[in-house]
Write a protein that holds these residues in place. Structure first.
Motif, mmCIF file in Angstrom:
data_model
loop_
_atom_site.group_PDB
_atom_site.id
_atom_site.type_symbol
_atom_site.label_atom_id
_atom_site.label_comp_id
_atom_site.label_asym_id
_atom_site.label_seq_id
_atom_site.Cartn_x
_atom_site.Cartn_y
_atom_site.Cartn_z
ATOM 1 N N HIS A 1 0.474 -1.153 0.014
ATOM 2 C CA HIS A 1 0.179 0.127 0.009
ATOM 3 C C HIS A 1 1.073 0.989 0.050
ATOM 4 O O HIS A 1 1.587 2.106 0.627
ATOM 5 N N LEU A 2 0.773 2.678 -1.284
ATOM 6 C CA LEU A 2 2.023 3.219 -1.046
ATOM 7 C C LEU A 2 1.606 4.379 -0.361
ATOM 8 O O LEU A 2 2.545 4.898 0.157
ATOM 9 N N SER A 3 0.198 4.674 0.158
ATOM 10 C CA SER A 3 0.357 5.139 0.928
ATOM 11 C C SER A 3 1.205 5.344 2.652
ATOM 12 O O SER A 3 2.175 6.538 3.034
ATOM 13 N N HIS A 4 1.407 3.613 3.108
ATOM 14 C CA HIS A 4 2.371 3.682 4.048
ATOM 15 C C HIS A 4 4.229 4.334 3.804
ATOM 16 O O HIS A 4 4.727 5.162 4.470
ATOM 17 N N TYR A 5 4.506 4.061 2.603
ATOM 18 C CA TYR A 5 5.592 4.887 2.407
ATOM 19 C C TYR A 5 5.743 6.321 1.271
ATOM 20 O O TYR A 5 6.790 6.910 1.358
ATOM 21 N N LEU A 6 4.525 6.727 0.879
ATOM 22 C CA LEU A 6 4.849 8.159 0.021
ATOM 23 C C LEU A 6 3.850 8.881 0.802
ATOM 24 O O LEU A 6 3.224 9.742 -0.154
ATOM 25 N N ALA A 7 3.029 8.909 1.926
ATOM 26 C CA ALA A 7 1.921 10.169 2.849
ATOM 27 C C ALA A 7 2.909 11.152 3.068
ATOM 28 O O ALA A 7 3.986 11.334 3.365
ATOM 29 N N GLY A 8 2.551 12.205 3.100
ATOM 30 C CA GLY A 8 3.003 13.558 3.319
ATOM 31 C C GLY A 8 1.251 14.869 3.578
ATOM 32 O O GLY A 8 0.623 14.246 2.868
ATOM 33 N N ASP A 9 1.989 15.698 3.899
ATOM 34 C CA ASP A 9 0.214 16.941 3.802
ATOM 35 C C ASP A 9 0.990 17.660 2.436
ATOM 36 O O ASP A 9 0.305 18.160 2.101
ATOM 37 N N ALA A 10 2.391 18.291 2.276
ATOM 38 C CA ALA A 10 2.301 19.533 1.508
ATOM 39 C C ALA A 10 2.396 19.244 0.117
ATOM 40 O O ALA A 10 2.995 18.010 -0.124
ATOM 41 N N PRO A 11 1.883 20.221 -0.696
ATOM 42 C CA PRO A 11 1.535 19.298 -1.977
ATOM 43 C C PRO A 11 3.119 19.691 -2.457
ATOM 44 O O PRO A 11 4.297 20.491 -1.908
ATOM 45 N N ILE A 12 3.370 18.897 -3.580
ATOM 46 C CA ILE A 12 4.938 18.252 -4.607
ATOM 47 C C ILE A 12 4.276 19.989 -5.225
ATOM 48 O O ILE A 12 3.494 20.118 -6.291
ATOM 49 N N ARG A 13 5.362 20.524 -5.402
ATOM 50 C CA ARG A 13 5.449 21.753 -6.355
ATOM 51 C C ARG A 13 6.488 21.448 -7.099
ATOM 52 O O ARG A 13 7.401 21.595 -7.079
ATOM 53 N N CYS A 14 6.044 21.570 -8.248
ATOM 54 C CA CYS A 14 6.392 21.554 -9.766
ATOM 55 C C CYS A 14 6.441 22.399 -10.864
ATOM 56 O O CYS A 14 5.574 22.848 -10.673
ATOM 57 N N CYS A 15 7.747 22.417 -11.585
ATOM 58 C CA CYS A 15 7.613 23.473 -12.962
ATOM 59 C C CYS A 15 8.019 22.004 -14.088
ATOM 60 O O CYS A 15 8.765 20.845 -13.533
#
Length: 483
Positions: free
Chosen positions: A2-16
């Motif tokens: 379950h990817l949420s166990h490894y990739l969870a976080g709060d702040a959105p990733i800011r992309c260019c």
């Protein structure tokens, strides 16, 4: 898992996003559905195309600012606007997490990747052309700066690397790994025609080569595949982008191609577990594990692998694999090999997992430090005259009358074969005969080239001993120009 166990976080990733073509546009539109990703900055040589991608994603045009300077970009960012432009330099100082390089242009892509890393941003390197030439060097640069650079989930190199890693982790012996080619070969038995990438040809007699006979030895399989290739001779059967992607996989995993131009059989899905096995077992391979590509042969109503990736593994427990065969798995006729496919190639729709890995885990969707195991080199497909411009064009950035091959990597000296995308858009200083590699001495390279400088740095890092020795560069074999 379950990817949420490894990739969870709060702040959105800011992309260019750099490049609003096929991959970039699909990501921009999909990012609007992702709470974990914010793609407010799009760079393109044509800012109007960048703006259109944002409008298509549902952004009001009044909220989109064309920023030409860092000051303009900073003000727009602080206001919460969306930003477009034609130069990365105008936005590089924004508080970005990831720069997604998706131009497909080897020279611009190399410059963008280096600029982003120097500014302390992670890089999602969609531009495979750059990765095939200087990927290991850029990874070393990223690690030195505390950043991550990575191929991207949704494209075949990262997917193949991940599938190989999965197979190794669960203890499967890999015999072959790779991908199906970009375009299936769809055979219509009612008309005896074969269609691929919008082109349909007459292939009378192909039906007699549809069903692969049981009990063929290695030579029999080779001849059957050669007959199919001959009947389909009016269709392209060799694509530089396929080899480019396999070069990236080789440099990440150490799995090497069986031969410089690969076998490229025209094969049905159920045949792969019989073909991509050792010659001693009736297959095509002289080494295992090996990287390979095949053209997915199917009827128009049959399942397509859609450019997906695969591994072929050896089954040591025949009873278990017989049970799996009964469940529909693609097990070979001998019962001791199986093809395990990952039948997806979703472009920007899947890229979020790579961005999350880089930002929240600090790891790439690949190995931390790939090594230059192979070079994708440029090979003259016909006699090329002095003064020829090796123009790369089209969606696949191919060069007319120039083919490619995968050979052991070596540092670039005058006699060294030139990486394909380092040769792109250069001018030949002397003629090159058909079947011969284009060498460094054959082209004029501007010393200001970002790709050239990065390759020199990579060679110095990984081939320091070879560059100071008196030994000659490894001589690549003469390559027969493929169709």
């Amino acid at each position: 898992m379950h990817l949420s166990h490894y990739l969870a976080g709060d702040a959105p990733i800011r992309c260019c996003v750099i490049g609003s073509g096929g991959f970039g546009r699909s990501f921009i539109l999909h990012a609007r559905h992702l709470a974990a990703v914010e793609a407010r900055v799009v760079i393109d040589l044509d800012p109007a195309l960048a703006a259109k991608a944002l409008v298509d994603a549902g952004i009001e045009s009044a909220r989109i600012r064309h920023c030409r300077t860092p000051a303009e970009a900073s003000r727009a960012w602080d206001r919460g606007d969306w930003i477009v432009g034609d130069r990365l330099e105008a936005v590089i100082d924004l508080p970005l997490d990831v720069v997604i390089e998706a131009t497909g242009h080897p020279e611009a892509g190399a410059r963008h990747a280096a600029l982003a890393l120097e500014a302390g941003h992670h890089v999602a390197l969609v531009t495979k052309e750059v990765d095939s030439v200087v990927g290991p060097g850029l990874a070393a640069m990223a690690r030195k700066r505390g950043c991550v650079i990575s191929p991207v989930d949704g494209d075949q190199p990262a997917l193949a690397i991940g599938l190989i890693s999965w197979a190794e982790t669960v203890g499967l012996e890999i015999l072959a790994a790779g991908k199906s080619s970009e375009y299936d070969f769809a055979f219509d038995p009612s008309t005896e025609t074969l269609a691929s990438n919008g082109k349909r040809i007459d292939v009378r007699g192909f039906g007699e080569r549809w069903e692969l006979p049981a009990g063929l030895d290695s030579e029999g399989h080779r001849q059957w595949m050669a007959d199919r290739a001959r009947l389909a001779g009016a269709l392209p059967q060799h694509a530089v982008p396929d080899l480019c992607e396999m070069a990236i996989v080789a440099n990440a995993t150490g799995v090497m191609p069986d031969r410089p131009s690969l076998h490229y059989p025209i094969a049905r899905l159920g045949e792969i577990a019989d073909l991509f096995v050792p010659a001693a077992d009736g297959g095509l391979l002289t080494r295992t594990p090996a990287l390979e590509v095949f053209h997915c042969l199917r009827r128009p109503d049959e399942f397509s692998l859609a450019g997906g990736v695969f591994v072929v593994v050896r089954g040591h427990d025949r009873a278990s694999w017989q049970m799996l065969a009964e469940k529909g798995h693609l097990v070979g006729r001998r019962g001791d090999s199986a093809m395990l496919p990952l039948p997806r190639h979703l472009l920007g729709l899947e890229a979020a997992t790579t961005l999350l890995e880089m930002v929240r885990r600090g790891v790439p969707s690949s190995v931390a430090q790939p090594r230059p195991h192979v070079d994708l080199i440029a090979v003259a497909g016909s006699n090329l005259s002095e003064g020829t411009t090796l123009t790369a064009h089209g969606h696949h950035h191919s060069i007319d009358r120039v083919s490619s091959a995968l050979v052991p990597a070596s540092p670039l000296g005058d006699d060294a074969p030139l990486p394909y995308y380092l040769a792109a858009n250069r001018v030949l200083m002397r003629p090159v005969r058909a079947g011969e590699p284009i060498r460094l001495r054959d082209v004029a390279i501007d010393e200001s080239s970002s790709l050239w400088k990065l390759r020199q740095d990579q060679d110095a890092l990984f081939f320091a001993d070879a560059m100071t020795s008196t030994h000659a560069t490894i001589e690549p074999p003469r390559i027969e120009a493929p169709r």
